[in-house]
Design a protein around this motif. Sequence first.
Motif, PDB file in Angstrom:
ATOM      1  N   GLY A 193       0.822  -1.204   0.000  1.00 24.77           N
ATOM      2  CA  GLY A 193       0.000   0.000   0.000  1.00 24.77           C
ATOM      3  C   GLY A 193       0.855   1.251   0.000  1.00 24.77           C
ATOM      4  N   TYR A 194       0.346   2.263  -0.671  1.00 24.66           N
ATOM      5  CA  TYR A 194       1.018   3.563  -0.740  1.00 24.66           C
ATOM      6  C   TYR A 194       0.530   4.392   0.441  1.00 24.66           C
ATOM      7  CZ  TYR A 194       2.779   7.934  -2.688  1.00 24.66           C
ATOM      8  OH  TYR A 194       3.469   9.115  -2.895  1.00 24.66           O
ATOM      9  N   THR A 195       1.446   4.876   1.267  1.00 24.39           N
ATOM     10  CA  THR A 195       1.051   5.645   2.442  1.00 24.39           C
ATOM     11  C   THR A 195       1.439   7.107   2.285  1.00 24.39           C
ATOM     12  OG1 THR A 195       3.106   5.131   3.591  1.00 24.39           O
ATOM     13  CG2 THR A 195       1.240   3.666   3.992  1.00 24.39           C
ATOM     14  N   MET A 196       0.581   7.968   2.808  1.00 21.80           N
ATOM     15  CA  MET A 196       0.894   9.394   2.854  1.00 21.80           C
ATOM     16  C   MET A 196       0.080  10.038   3.962  1.00 21.80           C
ATOM     17  SD  MET A 196      -0.781  10.729  -0.710  1.00 21.80           S
ATOM     18  CE  MET A 196      -2.425  10.197  -1.187  1.00 21.80           C
ATOM     19  N   SER A 197       0.590  11.157   4.446  1.00 22.08           N
ATOM     20  CA  SER A 197      -0.034  11.923   5.509  1.00 22.08           C
ATOM     21  C   SER A 197      -0.233  13.340   4.978  1.00 22.08           C
ATOM     22  CB  SER A 197       0.881  11.928   6.736  1.00 22.08           C
ATOM     23  OG  SER A 197       0.317  12.657   7.784  1.00 22.08           O
ATOM     24  N   PHE A 213     -11.663   3.726  -2.714  1.00 22.97           N
ATOM     25  CA  PHE A 213     -11.725   3.409  -1.292  1.00 22.97           C
ATOM     26  C   PHE A 213     -12.490   2.100  -1.145  1.00 22.97           C
ATOM     27  CE2 PHE A 213     -13.886   4.189   2.986  1.00 22.97           C
ATOM     28  CZ  PHE A 213     -12.853   3.599   3.678  1.00 22.97           C
ATOM     29  N   VAL A 214     -11.720   1.015  -1.121  1.00 24.41           N
ATOM     30  CA  VAL A 214     -12.284  -0.323  -0.984  1.00 24.41           C
ATOM     31  C   VAL A 214     -11.549  -0.995   0.171  1.00 24.41           C
ATOM     32  CG1 VAL A 214     -12.761  -2.509  -2.149  1.00 24.41           C
ATOM     33  CG2 VAL A 214     -12.720  -0.383  -3.484  1.00 24.41           C
ATOM     34  N   PRO A 215     -12.125  -0.963   1.372  1.00 23.00           N
ATOM     35  CA  PRO A 215     -11.434  -1.531   2.533  1.00 23.00           C
ATOM     36  C   PRO A 215     -10.974  -2.978   2.337  1.00 23.00           C
ATOM     37  CG  PRO A 215     -13.313  -0.245   3.244  1.00 23.00           C
ATOM     38  CD  PRO A 215     -13.397  -0.337   1.738  1.00 23.00           C
ATOM     39  N   ASP A 243      -7.478  -0.455   1.531  1.00 20.53           N
ATOM     40  CA  ASP A 243      -7.520   1.006   1.522  1.00 20.53           C
ATOM     41  C   ASP A 243      -7.985   1.515   2.881  1.00 20.53           C
ATOM     42  OD1 ASP A 243      -6.877   0.944  -1.210  1.00 20.53           O
ATOM     43  OD2 ASP A 243      -8.988   0.896  -1.795  1.00 20.53           O
ATOM     44  N   CYS A 244      -7.329   2.557   3.365  1.00 17.62           N
ATOM     45  CA  CYS A 244      -7.683   3.133   4.655  1.00 17.62           C
ATOM     46  C   CYS A 244      -7.424   4.639   4.605  1.00 17.62           C
ATOM     47  CB  CYS A 244      -6.843   2.491   5.754  1.00 17.62           C
ATOM     48  SG  CYS A 244      -7.195   3.138   7.389  1.00 17.62           S
ATOM     49  N   PHE A 245      -8.420   5.414   4.972  1.00 21.64           N
ATOM     50  CA  PHE A 245      -8.308   6.864   5.059  1.00 21.64           C
ATOM     51  C   PHE A 245      -8.877   7.250   6.419  1.00 21.64           C
ATOM     52  CE2 PHE A 245      -8.704   5.833   0.606  1.00 21.64           C
ATOM     53  CZ  PHE A 245      -7.755   6.645  -0.011  1.00 21.64           C
ATOM     54  N   LEU A 256      -4.810  13.757   7.351  1.00 22.96           N
ATOM     55  CA  LEU A 256      -5.480  12.625   6.730  1.00 22.96           C
ATOM     56  C   LEU A 256      -4.411  11.580   6.491  1.00 22.96           C
ATOM     57  CD1 LEU A 256      -7.987  11.308   5.469  1.00 22.96           C
ATOM     58  CD2 LEU A 256      -7.340  12.385   3.299  1.00 22.96           C
ATOM     59  N   GLU A 257      -4.488  10.486   7.223  1.00 19.45           N
ATOM     60  CA  GLU A 257      -3.543   9.384   7.065  1.00 19.45           C
ATOM     61  C   GLU A 257      -4.128   8.430   6.031  1.00 19.45           C
ATOM     62  OE1 GLU A 257      -0.605   9.438   8.432  1.00 19.45           O
ATOM     63  OE2 GLU A 257      -1.018  11.155   9.724  1.00 19.45           O
ATOM     64  N   CYS A 258      -3.361   8.157   4.987  1.00 16.34           N
ATOM     65  CA  CYS A 258      -3.846   7.363   3.860  1.00 16.34           C
ATOM     66  C   CYS A 258      -2.982   6.127   3.643  1.00 16.34           C
ATOM     67  CB  CYS A 258      -3.794   8.179   2.561  1.00 16.34           C
ATOM     68  SG  CYS A 258      -4.518   9.806   2.656  1.00 16.34           S
ATOM     69  N   LYS A 259      -3.637   5.033   3.356  1.00 17.19           N
ATOM     70  CA  LYS A 259      -2.974   3.818   2.889  1.00 17.19           C
ATOM     71  C   LYS A 259      -3.819   3.336   1.707  1.00 17.19           C
ATOM     72  CE  LYS A 259      -1.410  -0.785   4.094  1.00 17.19           C
ATOM     73  NZ  LYS A 259      -1.481  -1.855   5.083  1.00 17.19           N
ATOM     74  N   ILE A 260      -3.214   3.348   0.521  1.00 17.86           N
ATOM     75  CA  ILE A 260      -3.957   3.094  -0.706  1.00 17.86           C
ATOM     76  C   ILE A 260      -3.369   1.879  -1.410  1.00 17.86           C
ATOM     77  CG2 ILE A 260      -4.795   4.149  -2.845  1.00 17.86           C
ATOM     78  CD1 ILE A 260      -3.560   6.784  -1.186  1.00 17.86           C
ATOM     79  N   SER A 261      -4.232   0.935  -1.737  1.00 19.54           N
ATOM     80  CA  SER A 261      -3.797  -0.306  -2.382  1.00 19.54           C
ATOM     81  C   SER A 261      -3.309  -0.038  -3.802  1.00 19.54           C
ATOM     82  CB  SER A 261      -4.959  -1.304  -2.429  1.00 19.54           C
ATOM     83  OG  SER A 261      -5.974  -0.822  -3.302  1.00 19.54           O
ATOM     84  N   PRO A 262      -2.470  -0.938  -4.334  1.00 24.64           N
ATOM     85  CA  PRO A 262      -1.982  -0.775  -5.713  1.00 24.64           C
ATOM     86  C   PRO A 262      -3.116  -0.706  -6.746  1.00 24.64           C
ATOM     87  CG  PRO A 262      -0.703  -2.460  -4.590  1.00 24.64           C
ATOM     88  CD  PRO A 262      -1.853  -2.097  -3.679  1.00 24.64           C
ATOM     89  N   ARG A 263      -4.230  -1.315  -6.453  1.00 23.35           N
ATOM     90  CA  ARG A 263      -5.360  -1.279  -7.387  1.00 23.35           C
ATOM     91  C   ARG A 263      -6.148   0.036  -7.304  1.00 23.35           C
ATOM     92  NH1 ARG A 263     -10.107  -5.741  -7.611  1.00 23.35           N
ATOM     93  NH2 ARG A 263     -11.320  -4.742  -9.244  1.00 23.35           N
ATOM     94  N   SER A 264      -6.176   0.641  -6.133  1.00 27.75           N
ATOM     95  CA  SER A 264      -6.911   1.891  -5.944  1.00 27.75           C
ATOM     96  C   SER A 264      -6.092   3.129  -6.264  1.00 27.75           C
ATOM     97  CB  SER A 264      -7.412   1.986  -4.497  1.00 27.75           C
ATOM     98  OG  SER A 264      -8.355   0.975  -4.231  1.00 27.75           O
TER      99      SER A 264
END
Length: 118
Positions: free
Chosen positions: A24-28, A53-55, A59-61, A78-86
């Motif tokens: 997952g790609y993370t960013m703040s 946004f598909v848990p 995916d987590c926001f 906003l703490e983000c973790k985004i899957s490679p598909r999303s």
Amino acid sequence: MKTFSFAWTDELGVEIGKFAPRAGYTMSLVGEDRQNVVTAVNQGIDSRLEACFVPARGDCFKFQTPEGIRGRISGTRLECKISPRSLPVLIRRLMESGDEAAEALASGICQTLDIELI
């Protein structure tokens, strides 16, 4: 670094998915970047029948104030973790938003993946 035109193509989407971290790609995010991601995510399923946004994908926001800065001016992130598909869906939405700051964020995310948008 791979170079693409600053116009969405399916090939760009494939490359983003390929270079996205498997975990997952993370960013703040704060400020305008935070709001642009919230707007993109809150579209739900778009006209291409895609969601970013598909848990079930991981995916987590979430809004969070990092430890150690409570009560200071920095504010909520906003703490983000985004899957490679999303991730490609999120970047496409940012690119197509018509908002200069959102487009700059999309370009910045791509740069971290060794993809340059020109």
